[in-house]
Design an enzyme around this catalytic site. Structure first.
Site, PDB file in Angstrom:
ATOM      1  N   TYR A  16       9.392 -67.501  96.817  1.00  0.00           N
ATOM      2  CA  TYR A  16       9.781 -66.171  96.355  1.00  0.00           C
ATOM      3  C   TYR A  16       9.660 -65.183  97.507  1.00  0.00           C
ATOM      4  O   TYR A  16       8.630 -65.116  98.175  1.00  0.00           O
ATOM      5  CB  TYR A  16       8.908 -65.746  95.173  1.00  0.00           C
ATOM      6  CG  TYR A  16       9.109 -66.619  93.959  1.00  0.00           C
ATOM      7  CD1 TYR A  16      10.294 -66.559  93.228  1.00  0.00           C
ATOM      8  CD2 TYR A  16       8.137 -67.524  93.552  1.00  0.00           C
ATOM      9  CE1 TYR A  16      10.504 -67.368  92.121  1.00  0.00           C
ATOM     10  CE2 TYR A  16       8.332 -68.335  92.442  1.00  0.00           C
ATOM     11  CZ  TYR A  16       9.516 -68.248  91.743  1.00  0.00           C
ATOM     12  OH  TYR A  16       9.712 -69.061  90.640  1.00  0.00           O
ATOM     13  N   GLN A  30       3.038 -67.013  80.316  1.00  0.00           N
ATOM     14  CA  GLN A  30       4.104 -67.856  79.774  1.00  0.00           C
ATOM     15  C   GLN A  30       3.606 -68.789  78.672  1.00  0.00           C
ATOM     16  O   GLN A  30       4.374 -69.557  78.111  1.00  0.00           O
ATOM     17  CB  GLN A  30       4.727 -68.680  80.911  1.00  0.00           C
ATOM     18  CG  GLN A  30       5.400 -67.829  81.967  1.00  0.00           C
ATOM     19  CD  GLN A  30       5.864 -68.637  83.178  1.00  0.00           C
ATOM     20  OE1 GLN A  30       5.618 -69.835  83.279  1.00  0.00           O
ATOM     21  NE2 GLN A  30       6.536 -67.968  84.107  1.00  0.00           N
ATOM     22  N   TYR A  34      10.600 -87.197  91.119  1.00  0.00           N
ATOM     23  CA  TYR A  34      11.679 -86.211  91.199  1.00  0.00           C
ATOM     24  C   TYR A  34      11.430 -85.137  92.264  1.00  0.00           C
ATOM     25  O   TYR A  34      12.178 -84.171  92.344  1.00  0.00           O
ATOM     26  CB  TYR A  34      11.950 -85.635  89.810  1.00  0.00           C
ATOM     27  CG  TYR A  34      12.605 -86.691  88.944  1.00  0.00           C
ATOM     28  CD1 TYR A  34      13.986 -86.788  88.845  1.00  0.00           C
ATOM     29  CD2 TYR A  34      11.831 -87.674  88.318  1.00  0.00           C
ATOM     30  CE1 TYR A  34      14.577 -87.815  88.121  1.00  0.00           C
ATOM     31  CE2 TYR A  34      12.427 -88.699  87.589  1.00  0.00           C
ATOM     32  CZ  TYR A  34      13.796 -88.758  87.499  1.00  0.00           C
ATOM     33  OH  TYR A  34      14.399 -89.781  86.799  1.00  0.00           O
ATOM     34  N   GLU A  46      17.217 -77.533  88.318  1.00  0.00           N
ATOM     35  CA  GLU A  46      17.756 -78.885  88.302  1.00  0.00           C
ATOM     36  C   GLU A  46      18.001 -79.396  86.885  1.00  0.00           C
ATOM     37  O   GLU A  46      17.254 -79.073  85.964  1.00  0.00           O
ATOM     38  CB  GLU A  46      16.763 -79.853  88.965  1.00  0.00           C
ATOM     39  CG  GLU A  46      16.456 -79.563  90.408  1.00  0.00           C
ATOM     40  CD  GLU A  46      15.441 -80.529  91.004  1.00  0.00           C
ATOM     41  OE1 GLU A  46      15.152 -80.403  92.210  1.00  0.00           O
ATOM     42  OE2 GLU A  46      14.937 -81.407  90.263  1.00  0.00           O
ATOM     43  N   HIS A  68       3.789 -71.881  83.915  1.00  0.00           N
ATOM     44  CA  HIS A  68       4.354 -73.231  84.009  1.00  0.00           C
ATOM     45  C   HIS A  68       3.685 -74.232  83.078  1.00  0.00           C
ATOM     46  O   HIS A  68       3.095 -75.223  83.510  1.00  0.00           O
ATOM     47  CB  HIS A  68       4.284 -73.723  85.459  1.00  0.00           C
ATOM     48  CG  HIS A  68       5.081 -72.907  86.416  1.00  0.00           C
ATOM     49  ND1 HIS A  68       5.288 -73.283  87.727  1.00  0.00           N
ATOM     50  CD2 HIS A  68       5.718 -71.706  86.280  1.00  0.00           C
ATOM     51  CE1 HIS A  68       6.029 -72.359  88.334  1.00  0.00           C
ATOM     52  NE2 HIS A  68       6.286 -71.392  87.471  1.00  0.00           N
TER      53      HIS A  68
END
Length: 367
Positions: free
Chosen positions: A260, A81, A249, A239, A146
């Site tokens: 998963y 990613q 958070y 979110e 991420h």
């Protein structure tokens, strides 16, 4: 009832000919021929500035082929990613030619981390000069996942940057001695603002603004100066959050998602004292990417003030409108099955621009 409808029906051809009948917004291609585009910014001359995840930065005019790669982009770790990700222009770009971009910065022994750099774009848009890394995520980690990597400039000139927890660092999203799963706030020179909430806190990295995030792919300041972000949950639990300094958070202590393949995360909590609840949650996940809060009235009153979010999973544009209490009052899915939407921006013309990752396009929402 039949007599009441007849005058309206008979007038419909006239309304259509005058352009007065309501037509739904549509998508029109602005630029194509891109390779895995990730983000778009806008230059004063009307051109677009576009990142491609493999490490290429290009400009493009509407309806024309993208430029050759802009020279001077630093080495990028384009794995998984990671790659060259977000880009924004400085609020005073017309004078200083400064841009900010974030990317997966390679480290030693196959490690990497999210970095934020500033640079000046040459007058001919062909090269970057004065490239400076003004923030580098600590510590680096061997991971392909991420990176977060969304940028927002506040009215006071401070920069916010979202940082993913790199998947392997999920537990560290709850501690202040690292940058995993955090939003940070810095000056344009990389300095730490004296009023950051954890300045002077023992053991805390002073850049941290908020904590407990997973992988934020959207970050925007609205016209009231409020900071909003969205982030990927695991399996479920995406979110949208109103971000305030020092708040936690929750990830991975609380979540509306699961592992998963099934199974609770941690103790399976969705709420806990001292941890923030999302303003909007998605179960199942839509895999949100890109975030705009529409200021213009180009699409009418119902869309103005709405959030627009791309879906990587379902390939649609999500519209969410919140009330004064920041709770959902309207929500809909637009342009279904368009393709993976990696970025959503409001352009200087007041229109929405969408980056379609797989199709290699930037498209515009036509009123």
């Amino acid at each position: 009832m039949r007599m009441r409808l007849r005058p309206v029906l008979s007038a419909l051809p006239l309304l259509l000919s005058l352009g007065l009948a309501h037509a739904a917004p549509s998508l029109e291609t602005v630029v194509d021929g891109l390779k895995t585009p990730w983000a778009v910014a806008f230059l004063p001359d009307g051109q677009l500035l576009i990142t491609e995840r493999d490490g290429t930065l290009r400009t493009a005019k509407a309806g024309a082929k993208p430029s050759a790669p802009i020279q001077g982009v630093p080495a990028v770790d384009a794995v998984g990613q990671g790659g060259l990700l977000d880009v924004v222009t400085d609020s005073d770009f017309a004078r200083n030619r400064t841009i900010y971009f974030c990317y997966a910065e390679p480290g030693a022994e196959k490690t990497n981390g999210t970095a934020l750099a500033s640079a000046k774009l040459s007058a001919d848009n062909r090269r970057l000069t004065d490239v400076k890394v003004i923030f580098s995520q600590k510590p680096k980690m061997e991971s392909r996942l991420h990176f977060g990597c969304r940028i927002a400039e506040a009215p006071d000139g401070k920069l916010f940057l979202s940082l993913g927890e790199r998947y392997k660092g999920m537990q560290q999203a709850q501690t202040l001695d690292n940058h995993f799963g955090k939003i940070v706030r810095i000056g344009k020179d990389g300095s730490v603002p004296a009023d950051n909430p954890f300045v002077g806190t023992a053991g805390a990295l002073p850049e941290i603004w908020s904590l407990g995030h997973r992988n934020s792919q959207g970050l925007v300041l609205d016209d009231k100066g409020l900071l909003w972000e969205h982030e990927h949950g695991p399996q479920g639990g995406d979110e949208l959050n109103l971000i305030k300094p020092k708040l936690n958070y929750g990830w991975p202590v609380i979540t509306y998602g699961e592992n998963y393949g099934g199974g609770k995360i941690g103790d399976g909590l969705a709420a806990k004292a001292g941890m923030e609840q999302p303003n909007v949650k998605w179960v199942p996940s839509i895999a949100p990417a890109g975030l705009a809060k529409l200021k213009s009235a180009a699409y009418g009153a119902s869309w103005q003030g709405s959030f627009f979010i791309g879906s990587l999973k379902f390939g649609h544009l999500e519209r969410v409108k919140l009330g004064p209490d920041h709770r959902v009052v309207e929500q809909e899915r637009l342009f279904p099955d368009t393709g993976r939407m990696r970025d959503v921006r409001e352009g200087p013309d007041g229109l929405l621009y969408l980056v379609l990752e797989g199709a290699g396009k930037v498209v515009r929402v036509k009123p």
